[in-house]
Enzyme design. Structure first.
Site, PDB file in Angstrom:
ATOM      1  N   HIS A 162       1.705   2.161  -5.819  1.00  0.00           N
ATOM      2  CA  HIS A 162       1.413   1.739  -4.446  1.00  0.00           C
ATOM      3  C   HIS A 162       2.681   1.334  -3.708  1.00  0.00           C
ATOM      4  CE1 HIS A 162      -0.388  -0.789  -1.214  1.00  0.00           C
ATOM      5  NE2 HIS A 162      -1.388   0.066  -1.313  1.00  0.00           N
ATOM      6  N   SER A 209      -3.219  -0.030   4.325  1.00  0.00           N
ATOM      7  CA  SER A 209      -1.897  -0.170   3.702  1.00  0.00           C
ATOM      8  C   SER A 209      -0.914   0.824   4.306  1.00  0.00           C
ATOM      9  CB  SER A 209      -1.994   0.080   2.194  1.00  0.00           C
ATOM     10  OG  SER A 209      -2.614  -0.990   1.538  1.00  0.00           O
TER      11      SER A 209
END
Length: 379
Positions: free
Chosen positions: A60, A235
């Site tokens: 991520h 995100s």
């Protein structure tokens, strides 16, 4: 995405050189060919959560870092991922674990990891970060996080965070999607996600904390080991907005977080009807538009800085200090207007007395009438 954000025009003004963006995430792979030479690996505040010998996956975090400052690879850097601020420097600060990491449950339940985000913010500030990207979210806030955010803002650091991906959940008592932290803290740029049509993505949280939005569906980014990923979420949208903030700070390094946020909102496109809504905030961030607004804001602040402060011991228009002298006093006019004022005061007092009397009379009547109009009611 590049055209949506107005990057070709923005890059003629700024590419983020000289700016450090801290990526508070799961870690960044510094060896990825689209990030090589741009990443400094900072502290790992999750140490001890994974079993010994288990290396962080950094999926991520690498993904988000590439959207912020990927510089591509190959001839002319034309291959791979080009981020919003390709000349920016990245500081990796590990404050979360990937869902698949064996220590994930331990990390999210152990009290010793409760304040890792707050510690990560303070560490990033002390390491010289200009922008802090937080593509992370949680439902509960802590006082330590609030204090860390105040500390960052006091150092002119811009904080950008994800509004959250719970937009399809049942609305709360106020009719909104859940608030997410640290995005919902005052002073943080809270980012929602849009779909391909630049409308609020169905998963994106919608509540009054949302300041701006950015594309968040089918976004290509880099992964560890020279891999590439396509995903969706607030995100990704947050990383893109952090990149725009980096472009602004590179051009105007002394600009305060509040003015950077103003440039982001005022330079946005696809504004909702009425100028604001809880899904996309003030609109979709546009790098070129934000830099144009920042230029105007910087001009105002520079003028203010260049102006000389007024000495309270000196008169405003210069000259010699001293009392104001009355050259002529019209006693007749003073007497006349004084009498008029006195008469008006007397009339006002009389009117007030009459009004008070009427109100008292009304108070005696209204309860009796109300009581008699309610069958079986109490007086």
């Amino acid at each position: 995405m590049i055209k949506t954000l107005g990057l070709p025009k923005a890059w003629r003004t700024s590419k983020g050189a000289g700016v450090t963006v801290a990526v508070l995430d799961s870690g960044v792979d510094p060896g990825h060919r689209d990030l090589a030479g741009s990443v400094v690996t900072g502290r790992d505040f999750t140490a001890g959560a994974n079993p010994p010998g288990v290396a962080p996956r950094k999926l991520h975090g690498t993904y988000m870092a590439s959207l912020i400052a990927g510089h591509g690879h190959g001839p002319g850097g034309r291959r791979g991922v080009i981020g919003v601020a390709p000349s920016a420097r990245l500081l990796s600060v590990r404050v979360i674990l990937e869902d698949e990491e064996p220590g994930f449950r331990e990390f999210n339940s152990a009290e010793r990891f409760e304040d890792v985000v707050a510690k990560g913010i303070r560490y990033a500030v002390d390491q010289g970060a200009d922008v802090i990207n937080m593509s992370i979210s949680k439902e509960l806030a802590t006082k330590e996080e609030r204090a860390a955010i105040r500390y960052a803002i006091s150092k002119k650091v811009v904080l950008v965070a994800a509004a959250g991906n719970d937009g399809q959940r049942k609305p709360d008592a106020n009719g909104f999607a859940p608030y997410s932290y640290p995005a919902a803290f005052p002073g943080v740029v809270s980012v929602g996600a849009t779909d391909r049509g630049l409308r609020r993505a169905s998963f994106s949280n919608w509540n009054p904390s949302v300041l701006v939005a950015a594309p968040g569906v089918d976004i290509l980014g880099a992964g560890p080991g020279d891999e590439y990923w396509v995903g969706k979420g607030t995100s990704q949208a947050t990383a893109l907005v952090s990149g725009v903030a980096a472009l602004i700070k590179a051009k105007y390094p002394d600009m305060s977080p509040a003015l950077v946020a103003q440039a982001l909102t005022a330079g946005a496109t696809r504004r909702p009807p009425g100028g604001y809504d809880t899904g996309t905030g003030f609109g979709v961030v546009n790098a070129a538009g934000s830099l144009d607004v920042a230029a105007r804001l910087a001009g105002h602040t520079q003028t203010a800085k260049g102006a000389q402060a007024q000495d309270p011991a000196r008169p405003m228009a210069g000259g010699h200090a001293g009392p104001i002298q009355v050259i002529n006093r019209d006693r007749r006019s003073v007497t006349l207007y004084g009498a008029i004022a006195a008469g008006g005061a007397i009339a006002s007092i009389t009117s007030l007395g009459i009004l008070v009397a009427l109100v008292r009379k009304a108070r005696r009547v209204i309860p009796q009438r109300d009581a008699s109009s309610r069958p079986g009611g109490d007086a």
